[in-house]
Design a protein around this motif. Structure first.
Motif, PDB file in Angstrom:
ATOM      1  N   GLY A  87      -9.225   8.885  -6.575  1.00  0.00           N
ATOM      2  CA  GLY A  87     -10.561   8.902  -5.991  1.00  0.00           C
ATOM      3  C   GLY A  87     -10.480   8.444  -4.548  1.00  0.00           C
ATOM      4  N   GLY A  88     -11.615   8.464  -3.870  1.00  0.00           N
ATOM      5  CA  GLY A  88     -11.615   8.077  -2.462  1.00  0.00           C
ATOM      6  C   GLY A  88     -10.980   9.155  -1.600  1.00  0.00           C
ATOM      7  N   ARG A  89     -10.235   8.736  -0.598  1.00  0.00           N
ATOM      8  CA  ARG A  89      -9.615   9.696   0.308  1.00  0.00           C
ATOM      9  C   ARG A  89      -8.556  10.514  -0.429  1.00  0.00           C
ATOM     10  N   PRO A  90      -8.389  11.784  -0.033  1.00  0.00           N
ATOM     11  CA  PRO A  90      -7.394  12.619  -0.713  1.00  0.00           C
ATOM     12  C   PRO A  90      -5.988  12.042  -0.579  1.00  0.00           C
ATOM     13  N   GLN A  91      -5.200  12.180  -1.629  1.00  0.00           N
ATOM     14  CA  GLN A  91      -3.798  11.785  -1.575  1.00  0.00           C
ATOM     15  C   GLN A  91      -3.023  12.826  -0.765  1.00  0.00           C
ATOM     16  N   LEU A  92      -2.101  12.352   0.084  1.00  0.00           N
ATOM     17  CA  LEU A  92      -1.406  13.243   1.010  1.00  0.00           C
ATOM     18  C   LEU A  92       0.070  13.400   0.686  1.00  0.00           C
ATOM     19  N   GLY A  93       0.533  12.825  -0.407  1.00  0.00           N
ATOM     20  CA  GLY A  93       1.936  12.951  -0.763  1.00  0.00           C
ATOM     21  C   GLY A  93       2.297  14.368  -1.159  1.00  0.00           C
ATOM     22  N   PRO A  94       3.570  14.702  -1.144  1.00  0.00           N
ATOM     23  CA  PRO A  94       3.991  16.077  -1.434  1.00  0.00           C
ATOM     24  C   PRO A  94       3.622  16.539  -2.835  1.00  0.00           C
ATOM     25  N   HIS A  95       3.672  15.660  -3.826  1.00  0.00           N
ATOM     26  CA  HIS A  95       3.317  16.079  -5.182  1.00  0.00           C
ATOM     27  C   HIS A  95       1.810  16.286  -5.317  1.00  0.00           C
ATOM     28  N   ALA A  96       1.030  15.433  -4.667  1.00  0.00           N
ATOM     29  CA  ALA A  96      -0.421  15.622  -4.683  1.00  0.00           C
ATOM     30  C   ALA A  96      -0.803  16.917  -3.981  1.00  0.00           C
ATOM     31  N   ASP A 136       0.832  -1.205   0.000  1.00  0.00           N
ATOM     32  CA  ASP A 136       0.000   0.000   0.000  1.00  0.00           C
ATOM     33  C   ASP A 136       0.867   1.255   0.000  1.00  0.00           C
ATOM     34  N   GLU A 137       1.948   1.251   0.759  1.00  0.00           N
ATOM     35  CA  GLU A 137       2.856   2.395   0.735  1.00  0.00           C
ATOM     36  C   GLU A 137       3.465   2.571  -0.652  1.00  0.00           C
ATOM     37  N   LEU A 138       3.832   1.469  -1.284  1.00  0.00           N
ATOM     38  CA  LEU A 138       4.394   1.546  -2.631  1.00  0.00           C
ATOM     39  C   LEU A 138       3.392   2.152  -3.599  1.00  0.00           C
ATOM     40  N   LEU A 139       2.135   1.719  -3.521  1.00  0.00           N
ATOM     41  CA  LEU A 139       1.106   2.272  -4.408  1.00  0.00           C
ATOM     42  C   LEU A 139       0.902   3.762  -4.145  1.00  0.00           C
ATOM     43  N   ASP A 140       0.920   4.162  -2.875  1.00  0.00           N
ATOM     44  CA  ASP A 140       0.791   5.588  -2.553  1.00  0.00           C
ATOM     45  C   ASP A 140       1.935   6.389  -3.175  1.00  0.00           C
ATOM     46  N   LEU A 141       3.131   5.867  -3.110  1.00  0.00           N
ATOM     47  CA  LEU A 141       4.286   6.548  -3.681  1.00  0.00           C
ATOM     48  C   LEU A 141       4.194   6.610  -5.201  1.00  0.00           C
ATOM     49  N   MET A 142       3.691   5.551  -5.811  1.00  0.00           N
ATOM     50  CA  MET A 142       3.515   5.544  -7.269  1.00  0.00           C
ATOM     51  C   MET A 142       2.510   6.608  -7.699  1.00  0.00           C
ATOM     52  N   VAL A 143       1.380   6.671  -6.995  1.00  0.00           N
ATOM     53  CA  VAL A 143       0.365   7.675  -7.318  1.00  0.00           C
ATOM     54  C   VAL A 143       0.948   9.076  -7.159  1.00  0.00           C
TER      55      VAL A 143
END
Length: 226
Positions: free
Chosen positions: A110-119, A63-70
């Protein structure tokens, strides 16, 4: 501590140096080629020619990997424009373009907002571009456009995937389905639908997306003018 804030392991001399950036780039390459099914920590490690345990110092879960990919894809989306309409249009078009480059991206937005720095940087660019729009409706307006884009690109990508699975493009599918539709319309049970299918302009995907986006932006403009 979220992955965005957790420090990477210290550098050390090894045959295959690693970083989160390199791991994520490899995962994106695998997903672009063969979809999300091709992505796992074990498969990414194999592509990097390292043992899977090496990755766990950088990324704890898939899941962390997918978050980083997004978040890496969000780095490709930086909306600009001279007014709110231009900014929202650029946000929509650049998000669609990113999803076309990375089909798997449409499955994860979609779903919960992405919280990464680029998002977050993409969100900051959008909010800044909305400038004079009342603060209370900035998020509803942005969310409306995001919802339209997500729905549109998921439909488009589903069509592309269907073409690959069936071996038929849109025209071939329409030709194969035509006799059935003619028989159904000849029953007289669907007169309005028959008129639209037979007589209305048939737009290509770009025209369909742009027309729908114009309808939405026109509605937002009407609401803002009140």
């Amino acid at each position: 501590m979220l992955v965005w804030e957790r420090p990477e392991p210290p550098n050390r001399p090894v045959p295959a140096p690693l970083s989160r950036e390199r791991i994520v780039a490899t995962a994106i390459r695998l997903a672009d080629a063969d979809g999300l099914e091709a992505v796992s920590l074990r498969k990414v490690a194999a592509a990097l020619a390292v043992g899977p345990m090496r990755l766990y110092g950088y990324i704890a879960t898939k899941d962390e990997l997918l978050d980083l990919m997004v978040d890496a894809v969000y780095a490709e989306i930086r909306p600009t424009g001279d007014d709110w309409r231009e900014v929202l249009r650029d946000m929509a078009e650049s998000t669609r373009a990113a999803a076309h480059r990375h089909e798997w991206f449409a499955d994860l937005i979609g779903g919960r907002p992405q919280l990464g720095p680029h998002a977050l940087a993409r969100g900051e660019a959008v909010v800044a571009g909305l400038g004079a729009v009342d603060v209370d409706i900035v998020m509803p307006v942005t969310n409306a456009v995001n919802a339209y884009v997500i729905g549109a690109v998921r439909r488009e990508i589903a069509e592309r995937r269907a073409e690959r699975v069936t071996g038929m493009d849109t025209e071939q599918w329409q030709s194969a389905s035509g006799p059935y539709l003619r028989r159904m319309f000849d029953t007289g049970r669907f007169p309005r639908l028959a008129t639209v299918i037979r007589d209305a302009a048939h737009l290509d995907p770009d025209e369909t997306f742009d027309t729908g986006l114009d309808f939405l932006l026109d509605g937002i403009a009407a609401r803002l003018s009140k």
